[in-house]
Structures are given as C-alpha cells and as structure tokens.
Motif scaffolding. Sequence first.
Motif, PDB file in Angstrom:
ATOM      1  N   LYS A  49       0.837  -1.206   0.000  1.00 37.43           N
ATOM      2  CA  LYS A  49       0.000   0.000   0.000  1.00 37.43           C
ATOM      3  C   LYS A  49       0.868   1.250   0.000  1.00 37.43           C
ATOM      4  CE  LYS A  49      -3.531  -2.369   2.751  1.00 37.43           C
ATOM      5  NZ  LYS A  49      -4.221  -2.394   4.070  1.00 37.43           N
ATOM      6  N   PHE A  50       0.371   2.279  -0.648  1.00 35.76           N
ATOM      7  CA  PHE A  50       1.024   3.572  -0.578  1.00 35.76           C
ATOM      8  C   PHE A  50       0.666   4.248   0.749  1.00 35.76           C
ATOM      9  CE2 PHE A  50       0.580   2.879  -5.166  1.00 35.76           C
ATOM     10  CZ  PHE A  50       1.867   3.144  -5.592  1.00 35.76           C
ATOM     11  N   VAL A  51       1.615   4.935   1.346  1.00 35.11           N
ATOM     12  CA  VAL A  51       1.312   5.750   2.511  1.00 35.11           C
ATOM     13  C   VAL A  51       0.354   6.855   2.082  1.00 35.11           C
ATOM     14  CG1 VAL A  51       2.300   7.409   4.142  1.00 35.11           C
ATOM     15  CG2 VAL A  51       3.444   5.234   3.726  1.00 35.11           C
ATOM     16  N   THR A 108       9.374   7.941  -2.018  1.00 35.87           N
ATOM     17  CA  THR A 108       8.022   7.419  -1.855  1.00 35.87           C
ATOM     18  C   THR A 108       8.000   6.349  -0.768  1.00 35.87           C
ATOM     19  OG1 THR A 108       7.516   7.840  -4.182  1.00 35.87           O
ATOM     20  CG2 THR A 108       6.086   6.299  -3.015  1.00 35.87           C
ATOM     21  N   LEU A 109       7.061   6.487   0.165  1.00 36.82           N
ATOM     22  CA  LEU A 109       6.926   5.536   1.268  1.00 36.82           C
ATOM     23  C   LEU A 109       5.780   4.566   1.013  1.00 36.82           C
ATOM     24  CD1 LEU A 109       7.394   7.800   4.435  1.00 36.82           C
ATOM     25  CD2 LEU A 109       9.009   6.124   3.519  1.00 36.82           C
ATOM     26  N   PHE A 110       6.003   3.334   1.397  1.00 36.78           N
ATOM     27  CA  PHE A 110       4.989   2.295   1.303  1.00 36.78           C
ATOM     28  C   PHE A 110       4.680   1.781   2.704  1.00 36.78           C
ATOM     29  CE2 PHE A 110       7.239   2.520  -2.643  1.00 36.78           C
ATOM     30  CZ  PHE A 110       6.272   2.366  -3.617  1.00 36.78           C
ATOM     31  N   ALA A 111       3.563   1.075   2.844  1.00 38.79           N
ATOM     32  CA  ALA A 111       3.149   0.616   4.175  1.00 38.79           C
ATOM     33  C   ALA A 111       2.591  -0.795   4.103  1.00 38.79           C
ATOM     34  CB  ALA A 111       2.103   1.566   4.760  1.00 38.79           C
ATOM     35  N   ILE A 112       2.865  -1.574   5.146  1.00 33.40           N
ATOM     36  CA  ILE A 112       2.260  -2.892   5.300  1.00 33.40           C
ATOM     37  C   ILE A 112       1.833  -3.057   6.754  1.00 33.40           C
ATOM     38  CG2 ILE A 112       3.584  -3.983   3.451  1.00 33.40           C
ATOM     39  CD1 ILE A 112       5.379  -5.190   5.638  1.00 33.40           C
ATOM     40  N   THR A 123       1.838  -0.478  11.890  1.00 33.73           N
ATOM     41  CA  THR A 123       2.042  -0.194  10.476  1.00 33.73           C
ATOM     42  C   THR A 123       3.521   0.043  10.232  1.00 33.73           C
ATOM     43  OG1 THR A 123      -0.157   0.810  10.235  1.00 33.73           O
ATOM     44  CG2 THR A 123       1.497   1.357   8.569  1.00 33.73           C
ATOM     45  N   LEU A 124       4.092  -0.720   9.314  1.00 37.43           N
ATOM     46  CA  LEU A 124       5.494  -0.546   8.941  1.00 37.43           C
ATOM     47  C   LEU A 124       5.561   0.307   7.688  1.00 37.43           C
ATOM     48  CD1 LEU A 124       8.532  -1.265   9.158  1.00 37.43           C
ATOM     49  CD2 LEU A 124       8.028  -3.279   7.745  1.00 37.43           C
ATOM     50  N   ARG A 125       6.332   1.384   7.739  1.00 35.95           N
ATOM     51  CA  ARG A 125       6.524   2.277   6.595  1.00 35.95           C
ATOM     52  C   ARG A 125       7.981   2.196   6.153  1.00 35.95           C
ATOM     53  NH1 ARG A 125       3.441   4.908  10.400  1.00 35.95           N
ATOM     54  NH2 ARG A 125       1.313   5.459   9.757  1.00 35.95           N
ATOM     55  N   PHE A 126       8.198   2.129   4.848  1.00 30.25           N
ATOM     56  CA  PHE A 126       9.567   1.991   4.350  1.00 30.25           C
ATOM     57  C   PHE A 126       9.611   2.341   2.864  1.00 30.25           C
ATOM     58  CE2 PHE A 126       7.303  -1.940   3.860  1.00 30.25           C
ATOM     59  CZ  PHE A 126       7.673  -2.419   2.622  1.00 30.25           C
ATOM     60  N   TRP A 149      21.308  -0.028  -8.412  1.00 28.00           N
ATOM     61  CA  TRP A 149      20.495   0.217  -7.229  1.00 28.00           C
ATOM     62  C   TRP A 149      20.506  -0.993  -6.311  1.00 28.00           C
ATOM     63  CZ3 TRP A 149      18.686  -1.631 -11.738  1.00 28.00           C
ATOM     64  CH2 TRP A 149      17.849  -2.745 -11.682  1.00 28.00           C
ATOM     65  N   GLU A 150      20.046  -0.766  -5.087  1.00 27.15           N
ATOM     66  CA  GLU A 150      19.880  -1.839  -4.111  1.00 27.15           C
ATOM     67  C   GLU A 150      18.517  -1.683  -3.461  1.00 27.15           C
ATOM     68  OE1 GLU A 150      23.084  -2.276  -1.325  1.00 27.15           O
ATOM     69  OE2 GLU A 150      24.580  -1.634  -2.791  1.00 27.15           O
ATOM     70  N   PHE A 151      17.831  -2.798  -3.256  1.00 24.74           N
ATOM     71  CA  PHE A 151      16.562  -2.778  -2.538  1.00 24.74           C
ATOM     72  C   PHE A 151      16.812  -2.702  -1.034  1.00 24.74           C
ATOM     73  CE2 PHE A 151      15.285  -5.102  -6.481  1.00 24.74           C
ATOM     74  CZ  PHE A 151      14.312  -4.215  -6.903  1.00 24.74           C
ATOM     75  N   THR A 152      15.880  -2.094  -0.317  1.00 26.20           N
ATOM     76  CA  THR A 152      16.029  -1.979   1.130  1.00 26.20           C
ATOM     77  C   THR A 152      15.854  -3.343   1.794  1.00 26.20           C
ATOM     78  OG1 THR A 152      13.662  -1.563   1.466  1.00 26.20           O
ATOM     79  CG2 THR A 152      15.075   0.364   1.079  1.00 26.20           C
ATOM     80  N   PRO A 153      16.366  -3.506   3.026  1.00 28.79           N
ATOM     81  CA  PRO A 153      16.173  -4.782   3.734  1.00 28.79           C
ATOM     82  C   PRO A 153      14.707  -5.163   3.887  1.00 28.79           C
ATOM     83  CG  PRO A 153      17.874  -3.480   4.823  1.00 28.79           C
ATOM     84  CD  PRO A 153      17.271  -2.596   3.774  1.00 28.79           C
ATOM     85  N   ASP A 154      13.840  -4.175   4.172  1.00 28.59           N
ATOM     86  CA  ASP A 154      12.410  -4.483   4.312  1.00 28.59           C
ATOM     87  C   ASP A 154      11.822  -4.977   2.992  1.00 28.59           C
ATOM     88  OD1 ASP A 154      11.986  -3.802   7.074  1.00 28.59           O
ATOM     89  OD2 ASP A 154      12.213  -1.705   6.508  1.00 28.59           O
ATOM     90  N   ALA A 155      12.211  -4.339   1.881  1.00 25.81           N
ATOM     91  CA  ALA A 155      11.720  -4.770   0.567  1.00 25.81           C
ATOM     92  C   ALA A 155      12.234  -6.166   0.241  1.00 25.81           C
ATOM     93  CB  ALA A 155      12.154  -3.775  -0.505  1.00 25.81           C
TER      94      ALA A 155
END
Length: 388
Positions: A49-51, A108-112, A123-126, A149-155
């Motif tokens: 989900k988008f924040v 851009t922040l996403f949420a789960i 809610t985790l935002r990253f 590029w590198e993906f974040t640990p959460d991703a």
Amino acid sequence: MEHAENLSADAAQEAQADSAPGRAMRVAAALQAKGGEEFAKPGSIVEIKFVKGQSLSLTASRLLALMILTAGGDAWQDRPHRMRKADIRRGHKGNERISDMLEELHRTLFAIDDRSWRGKKATLRFSLISSSREEAEDTDGADAGWIEWEFTPDARKLIQESESYAVLNRQAVLGFRSSYALKLYEIGSLRLHRRQSTWKGDMAALRAALGISPEVYKDFAQLRRKVLEKAKAEIDQLAHFRVEWKEIRQGRTVTEIEFRFEPKDAPAQIATVDEIERHSTGRKARREGAVETLADTVEVGSVVKAAISALVTPEKNSEIIFPEGTIRFNAETLAAIARSNGGGWDIDLIADAYRQQMGDRLAKLKGAKLLSSWTGFCESFVARRGRP
C-alpha cells in the motif's frame, strides 16, 4: 554428543530454510532464464500500500517494474542490480527523466500491516530502494549509460518470503498510459494467478491500493470517470483479461467496490500476438474503435505466455497445430497447457469445446497464436464452469 550434533543439524536446516527464497523468486528465476517478455512480480510487492497522500507516477511505476524484471530471481539478495538507461527511456534521447524517476522512488513511502516489538498491531513504513547510482556521462555512446540500485532490507524480506506472484508482460507494462491502470493490471494478474478472480475493498482501501490521493476525485462520479473507466479501457485492450466492477452502496453513497477479472476468450487471445508487435502510435484510436474493434487490439496475456514458456516440449512452437482427435498423444504441449490451466477438467472435453467455438478458424491456427488462444480458452473454460 550425538544429541548435540542433531541439534546443530536442525539449526543448520532452519537457517537454510530462513535464507531460501519463496515461490515468487523461484518462478522469477525460471522466467528470467527462459528470456522473453514475461517476468514475475512478487504478490507482496503488488499488494503493498502507498502511505496516505503518496503514490508513484506512471514513469516511476514502470521503472520499478523494470527493476524487478532485471533483478529477476535475485531481487531478494543483498547485492546491487544494474540496468542500461536505454532500456528505461524507450526511445527518448535524453536521460534527465531517469534522475527524476530514481529520486521519486527514493522518497516514496509504502506501508504494510505488521507487529510491534510488543506483539501489537502496527504499520510498517519503508522505501523500496535504499541507494542508487547513475552514470553521469555516457562517454561510450548514447546507449552505454547504466544505473545501479539496491533494494532496502524491508523490501528484500517481502520479496524473499512471497509465495504468490503476478506474471506480467513487459510490453503491456510499458504500454499503459495511466498509473492507475498499470496498478490495477498488476492486481488483476495476481488475482487470476491465485484463482481468486475478485478484489473487494472500501474507498480507503481502493485509494491505498491504486495510489489515489485523498485530495483528488473526492466525488465518486469523478473517480469513476477519471480513474476506473480509463483504467478499464486500457486493461481491456492491453491485458490478457478484462475487468468489471460492482459498486456497493449505503443509501446513495458508494462505500465499497468489487473488481472482477475475467480471462479473455480464444479469439481475443489470438489478436494479442499481433498487437504486441505493433507500435503504440494509434493504440488509443484502436481502443476507441476509430481504427479497429476492441477485440483486435488486445495485448498478449502475461499469464498465457508464461504458461507456454514454462513448458518444456520436444516440438517447435512454430510447427504446432491442433489435432482432430485426442490431445493426449502426440500433442504434448497442448495437453500440458490443458492440465495446467484447465482446472482438472478432462482435457479432451476442453478440446472438443475449443473446436466447437473456433470452427473453421482453427484450421488456420498454428504456433504462438494457437498456444495463446488455447491457453486463454482453458482459463476461460474454468472461469465459466468452475472446477469439476
């Protein structure tokens, strides 16, 4: 001593299981190895989900899809990934837009939904990417520039653990002109692959899923006209399925919406093989019927082609024709498609229904067009009749 060795072996197995990728990455690796236009996007990333108040533009959404395509089965690994700028800009001479897209992805922040350290709902935002490098100058020619590029640990964790996936078509992704249509295309591809042909949510869930800002289209009539109807028109043309929706009301207010995704029938699947090779110029006119009918302008279905490419067969695709009798013998590819996509129905029963629908047109079909048409028919057969 023996007990300690057993404990050590068990711990090693658990550690190996924790580090193993889920089904989504295994499918992504298989599709990447085969080449072609299809790639797997993890279901956890499709459903992210988008924040509130944030979303990705169409160009940034495309870039993210290309990043996942390029990373393939290694997207969950803690390492950098690389891609040529020429594969991003699609014919544009300049690279200035690539910088804008990268910066947009960074901010851009996403949420789960998650759990806190106390076990409470949270809610985790990253962000999805942690760092990127863009070559400043293309000193070795116009097509020599690269990004990294590198993906974040959460991703990476979401990607690694995902057991569900949507098989997408690269040309379809690049063909969409609405970010809402692209997002709904991804949701539909995921739902059809899960054999769950519907998506239902309230207005807040809809906005979060498609990235619709709460400040725009506050009136549902506007949202329907500017978002849903435009998205449907593009999906019906470019995807391997069609989309319909039902509005659920309380009084006169629309409170929930339910999308239904339906595989296209065999004739529509045939036309997709031709359309995918056409230039995007004139696509809107074809979609609106100014040049051709809608049935002649649909895109090759990503799940359809993925099902075909996943098969290992002794015969060449270009030589395949539909037999008059049983498909159980000497038609390995056709039989395998029916078993994979026919929902458990007798494969010769499906074949007879296909012959009846196609009629004289079947004699002219062979190769890729036949495989796409046959796969689409098997999927629609199950969608209409359910499972035996």
